[in-house]
Design a protein around this motif. Structure first.
Motif, PDB file in Angstrom:
ATOM      1  N   HIS A  81       0.830  -1.202   0.000  1.00 46.80           N
ATOM      2  CA  HIS A  81       0.000   0.000   0.000  1.00 46.80           C
ATOM      3  C   HIS A  81       0.861   1.248   0.000  1.00 46.80           C
ATOM      4  N   ASN A  82       0.205   2.361  -0.212  1.00 49.43           N
ATOM      5  CA  ASN A  82       0.845   3.663  -0.138  1.00 49.43           C
ATOM      6  C   ASN A  82       0.221   4.396   1.042  1.00 49.43           C
ATOM      7  N   TRP A  83       1.031   4.872   1.937  1.00 51.36           N
ATOM      8  CA  TRP A  83       0.541   5.520   3.150  1.00 51.36           C
ATOM      9  C   TRP A  83      -0.346   6.726   2.872  1.00 51.36           C
ATOM     10  N   ASN A 118      -2.426   7.152   0.239  1.00 49.39           N
ATOM     11  CA  ASN A 118      -3.669   6.866  -0.491  1.00 49.39           C
ATOM     12  C   ASN A 118      -4.833   6.735   0.481  1.00 49.39           C
TER      13      ASN A 118
END
Length: 131
Positions: A90-92, A94
């Protein structure tokens, strides 16, 4: 070359630990409902809250223990390892709801355009119940 699997016990144990941090879709959706209800993060807004927001304001407090902290999956599974079926990255920055929609879509075997339907459904508790 050095065979790290045989020479570094710490590495092997960490890999086993990480692989055992699986969780069920039911656990994820129950957590998400608690977010929507404001129970674990009163400021949660599906269209705005990032993964970083949710981790700092809900996940970390929920997984804090007397000994320090634990992975939330470990808490959900009551300390029992559960082998993960997928690896999720994941992207922190998003939106957390997009991350959940992607995980749920994959877990339910939905692909392509169904993702957006899942994302819309996650906007309110009734939609979560329908999933």
């Amino acid at each position: 070359p050095v065979d790290i699997w045989r020479t570094d016990v710490g590495w092997t144990e960490k890999v086993k630990d990480l692989a055992g941090r699986g969780f069920t879709l039911a656990s994820l959706l129950e957590f998400y409902e608690r977010l929507l209800d404001g129970e674990v993060m009163p400021s949660f807004q599906p269209a705005l809250s990032t993964t970083n927001d949710v981790v700092r304001q809900a996940v970390v407090p929920m997984s804090r223990t007397d000994a320090g902290g634990s992975a939330l999956a470990t808490v959900w599974n009551e300390g029992r390892p559960m082998l993960a079926q997928r690896m999720v990255t994941h992207n922190w920055s998003n939106k957390f709801s997009d991350l959940v929609a992607a995980v749920v879509s994959d877990g339910l075997g939905l692909c392509g355009s169904y993702y957006s339907n899942v994302a819309i459904g996650l906007a309110d508790p009734g939609g979560v119940d329908a999933l």
